[in-house]
Scaffold this active site. Structure first.
Site, PDB file in Angstrom:
ATOM      1  N   ASP A  31      20.781  38.004 -13.250  1.00 23.05           N
ATOM      2  CA  ASP A  31      21.699  38.904 -13.957  1.00 23.05           C
ATOM      3  C   ASP A  31      21.968  38.381 -15.369  1.00 23.05           C
ATOM      4  O   ASP A  31      21.940  37.171 -15.606  1.00 23.05           O
ATOM      5  CB  ASP A  31      23.014  38.996 -13.152  1.00 23.05           C
ATOM      6  CG  ASP A  31      23.856  40.186 -13.585  1.00 23.05           C
ATOM      7  OD1 ASP A  31      23.348  41.059 -14.315  1.00 23.05           O
ATOM      8  OD2 ASP A  31      25.044  40.243 -13.194  1.00 23.05           O
ATOM      9  N   HIS A  48      15.119  41.567 -20.896  1.00 22.56           N
ATOM     10  CA  HIS A  48      14.271  41.591 -19.711  1.00 22.56           C
ATOM     11  C   HIS A  48      12.958  40.837 -19.967  1.00 22.56           C
ATOM     12  O   HIS A  48      12.471  40.114 -19.100  1.00 22.56           O
ATOM     13  CB  HIS A  48      13.981  43.039 -19.291  1.00 22.56           C
ATOM     14  CG  HIS A  48      15.213  43.814 -18.897  1.00 22.56           C
ATOM     15  ND1 HIS A  48      16.185  43.299 -18.065  1.00 22.56           N
ATOM     16  CD2 HIS A  48      15.648  45.071 -19.233  1.00 22.56           C
ATOM     17  CE1 HIS A  48      17.142  44.201 -17.895  1.00 22.56           C
ATOM     18  NE2 HIS A  48      16.857  45.282 -18.603  1.00 22.56           N
ATOM     19  N   LEU A 142       3.829  28.724  -1.737  1.00 23.74           N
ATOM     20  CA  LEU A 142       5.119  29.347  -2.043  1.00 23.74           C
ATOM     21  C   LEU A 142       4.989  30.848  -1.774  1.00 23.74           C
ATOM     22  O   LEU A 142       4.089  31.503  -2.310  1.00 23.74           O
ATOM     23  CB  LEU A 142       5.505  29.129  -3.518  1.00 23.74           C
ATOM     24  CG  LEU A 142       6.715  29.931  -4.030  1.00 23.74           C
ATOM     25  CD1 LEU A 142       7.998  29.532  -3.305  1.00 23.74           C
ATOM     26  CD2 LEU A 142       6.906  29.736  -5.537  1.00 23.74           C
TER      27      LEU A 142
HETATM   28  C1  FPP Z   1      19.861  42.260 -14.482  1.00 23.37           C
HETATM   29  O1  FPP Z   1      20.371  42.070 -15.778  1.00 23.37           O
HETATM   30  C2  FPP Z   1      18.402  42.233 -14.535  1.00 23.37           C
HETATM   31  C3  FPP Z   1      17.612  43.256 -14.167  1.00 23.37           C
HETATM   32  C4  FPP Z   1      18.125  44.554 -13.661  1.00 23.37           C
HETATM   33  C5  FPP Z   1      16.148  43.162 -14.304  1.00 23.37           C
HETATM   34  C6  FPP Z   1      15.533  41.870 -13.890  1.00 23.37           C
HETATM   35  C7  FPP Z   1      14.202  41.808 -14.467  1.00 23.37           C
HETATM   36  C8  FPP Z   1      13.622  40.731 -14.995  1.00 23.37           C
HETATM   37  C9  FPP Z   1      14.198  39.378 -14.960  1.00 23.37           C
HETATM   38  C10 FPP Z   1      12.348  40.942 -15.683  1.00 23.37           C
HETATM   39  C11 FPP Z   1      11.159  40.277 -15.138  1.00 23.37           C
HETATM   40  C12 FPP Z   1      11.034  40.291 -13.668  1.00 23.37           C
HETATM   41  C13 FPP Z   1       9.854  40.096 -13.046  1.00 23.37           C
HETATM   42  C14 FPP Z   1       9.810  39.969 -11.571  1.00 23.37           C
HETATM   43  C15 FPP Z   1       8.595  39.995 -13.781  1.00 23.37           C
HETATM   44  P1  FPP Z   1      21.186  43.241 -16.456  1.00 23.37           P
HETATM   45  O2  FPP Z   1      20.230  44.074 -17.191  1.00 23.37           O
HETATM   46  O3  FPP Z   1      21.993  43.964 -15.424  1.00 23.37           O
HETATM   47  O4  FPP Z   1      22.103  42.426 -17.424  1.00 23.37           O
HETATM   48  P2  FPP Z   1      23.589  42.799 -17.898  1.00 23.37           P
HETATM   49  O5  FPP Z   1      24.457  42.716 -16.667  1.00 23.37           O
HETATM   50  O6  FPP Z   1      23.898  41.740 -18.875  1.00 23.37           O
HETATM   51  O7  FPP Z   1      23.535  44.174 -18.485  1.00 23.37           O
END
Ligand code: FPP
Length: 262
Positions: A31, A48, A142
């Site tokens: 997050d 992201h 893994l």
């Molecule tokens: C939450 O942060 C994150 C996500 C919804 C996306 C997670 C994706 C990645 C880490 C990208 C790469 C992943 C892979 C498996 C290649 P948020 O967007 O909700 O953050 P915020 O709460 O600060 O808005």
């Protein structure tokens, strides 16, 4: 056949300060990508993208530490409701990650499996996911589960429906249902429950992640935003886990009696 030496780009000096015992399965609620980007005046998608680098660091660190199972929460069932450009950007990022990381995952003995509702993925992304799953299926150092279009409630609901169908088909008797029956109908069948769940960005929420499987998981929350998550934060989470007494509903005294008997 000689085992191939993995090529891991990790901060070994930090990871060597993990004291153990290690969990057999770590789950991570990644997050804070959006806030990381906003704090730098960048569009959310940049967060992201940077988050994908943290994914690589974390996968390779877990491989280095010989943690056998890692589950990353990449996109929830509810995330489909985000603005269309962010959803499209994330789906493209998953596709790029699969193509870019493919060889590294294979060489490092990582098996990738997606958990979540596959019916909502585009045919192209689904092909890429299944291609990587097939290419890494024989790996066992893994097991990396990537939760995409995943929701814990949705997963339990679909298990309940499958079990109900087996009862109506006459292949299962209601009185024979136990916890194993439910576990065996989840995406995570054959994978041990997570022992440690890490959440970044300082939020104390479960957010529909591995609801059934997390029954006895230890939680670790760090204020660090996911794109900044590195070996130091992972080490701190693991050492915190290693220092906890896991009682599974028993008392400390009962646990020490059991360990004296062993
Ligand atoms: C939450 O942060 C994150 C996500 C919804 C996306 C997670 C994706 C990645 C880490 C990208 C790469 C992943 C892979 C498996 C290649 P948020 O967007 O909700 O953050 P915020 O709460 O600060 O808005």
């Amino acid at each position: 056949m000689l085992a191939r030496k993995p090529k891991l780009h990790v901060d070994e000096a930090v990871l060597k300060t993990c004291t153990g015992p290690m969990p057999k399965h770590v789950g991570i609620i990644m997050d804070g990508n959006g806030r990381w980007a906003k704090g730098r005046g960048m569009p959310r998608i940049k967060g992201h993208h940077e988050g994908a680098n943290a994914v690589r660091r974390t996968v390779e660190s877990c491989r280095y530490l010989e943690i056998p199972h890692l589950t990353l929460y990449a996109f929830s069932s509810q995330n489909w409701g985000r603005p269309q450009d962010e959803v499209t950007g994330l789906m493209t990022l998953f596709d790029v990650y699969i193509k870019k990381e493919r060889q590294r995952l294979i060489d490092n003995g990582v098996a990738m499996r997606m958990i979540g509702d596959r019916s909502r993925l585009s045919p192209g992304l689904l092909r890429a996911v299944e291609g990587l799953e097939d290419a890494t299926a024989h790996n066992s150092d893994l097991i990396l589960q990537v939760a995409v279009s995943y929701g814990g409630r949705e997963e339990i609901l679909s298990a309940v429906k499958a079990i109900a169908k087996e009862i109506s088909d006459g292949t299962l008797r209601a009185e024979d249902i136990d916890e194993h029956t439910v576990s065996d109908h989840l995406y995570t069948r054959n994978i041990p429950d997570p022992e440690l769940i890490i959440r970044t960005s300082g939020e104390f929420r479960v957010s529909n992640f591995l609801l059934w499987q997390a029954a006895y998981a230890e939680f670790f929350v760090t204020d660090t935003m996911w794109p900044d998550f590195n070996e130091v934060h992972l080490r701190d989470a693991l050492n915190s886990f290693g220092s906890r007494e896991r009682r599974f509903g028993l008392t400390s005294a009962q646990l020490s009696e059991t360990s004296e008997e062993e």
